[in-house]
Design an enzyme around this catalytic site. Sequence first.
Site, PDB file in Angstrom:
ATOM      1  N   GLU A 138       0.890  -1.440   0.095  1.00 40.86           N
ATOM      2  CA  GLU A 138       0.022  -0.004   0.038  1.00 40.86           C
ATOM      3  C   GLU A 138       0.885   1.146   0.097  1.00 40.86           C
ATOM      4  O   GLU A 138       0.366   2.362   0.327  1.00 40.86           O
ATOM      5  CB  GLU A 138      -0.785  -0.049   1.098  1.00 40.86           C
ATOM      6  N   HIS A 182      -3.347   2.353   8.216  1.00 38.91           N
ATOM      7  CA  HIS A 182      -4.490   1.586   7.637  1.00 38.91           C
ATOM      8  C   HIS A 182      -4.771   0.456   8.081  1.00 38.91           C
ATOM      9  O   HIS A 182      -3.823  -0.391   8.364  1.00 38.91           O
ATOM     10  CB  HIS A 182      -4.107   1.315   6.124  1.00 38.91           C
ATOM     11  N   HIS A 192      -7.914  -3.326   8.615  1.00 40.67           N
ATOM     12  CA  HIS A 192      -8.895  -3.729   8.138  1.00 40.67           C
ATOM     13  C   HIS A 192      -9.783  -4.258   9.225  1.00 40.67           C
ATOM     14  O   HIS A 192     -10.211  -5.271   9.448  1.00 40.67           O
ATOM     15  CB  HIS A 192      -8.392  -5.298   7.159  1.00 40.67           C
ATOM     16  N   TYR A 222     -15.923  13.379  19.903  1.00 37.23           N
ATOM     17  CA  TYR A 222     -14.694  12.894  19.698  1.00 37.23           C
ATOM     18  C   TYR A 222     -14.444  12.325  18.372  1.00 37.23           C
ATOM     19  O   TYR A 222     -13.367  12.562  17.722  1.00 37.23           O
ATOM     20  CB  TYR A 222     -14.255  11.697  20.878  1.00 37.23           C
ATOM     21  N   HIS A 256     -13.056  -2.661   1.946  1.00 38.78           N
ATOM     22  CA  HIS A 256     -11.677  -2.865   2.340  1.00 38.78           C
ATOM     23  C   HIS A 256     -11.175  -2.436   3.762  1.00 38.78           C
ATOM     24  O   HIS A 256     -10.838  -3.551   4.284  1.00 38.78           O
ATOM     25  CB  HIS A 256     -10.710  -1.957   1.231  1.00 38.78           C
TER      26      HIS A 256
END
Length: 220
Positions: free
Chosen positions: A71, A90, A92, A117, A157
């Site tokens: 990525e 990043h 999942h 928040y 994703h």
Amino acid sequence: MNDPRRAVTEAGRRLHALGLSPGASGNISVRTPDGILFTPTGRGLDELTPEELAALDADGAHTSGPPPTKEVPLHLALYARDPSARAVVHLHSTHAVAVSCLEPDDPDSCLPPLTAYFLMRAGRTPLIPYAAPGDPALAAHVQAVPFPFRAALLANHGLVVTGTDVEQAVWSAIEVEETARLHLLLHGRRTRPLDPAQITDLAKRHSVHWPARPKEGEAA
């Protein structure tokens, strides 16, 4: 924390311990004076050591260490969009992935402003169109978003966030996942998100770009 390598590895262990990086999924990067450090490909975030991070120069050329996450183009696109971003996370994580599979109610944010928040740490969270993991098209989709953002969901994703350091990016990622969980718990129910005045106040205080829409019946 001054040591960026240790910051990345400790962040990886923390995110894994929270259950937000199943298997070998997820990646982290941080800008340094010499370039960018990335987590390596094919490694769980709980398995990282400071010595085993991939080093790239500012243009994305691999200079040392193991092969980086696939990525890299996604991370580079986020850094190019926002010079103040010093770290990218990043994940999942389950609830964020679930929301990334839904059609959003708001075309500009797939998560509503449910809590203060969330707005403070993440802000408006667009849904980035689908492209396969590692595909440069995903980076192009990120670059095409026409407004500033700190957090986004990648369609079908996961989530991605930026921060001024690794710690801030971790906090933002956690907040996005928790807001995704709240959104799913409340889905289909009549909810009471933050109102336009509350959004405007928080956005101004925390430099978040989220123009408040008028309430129903009010003039735009």
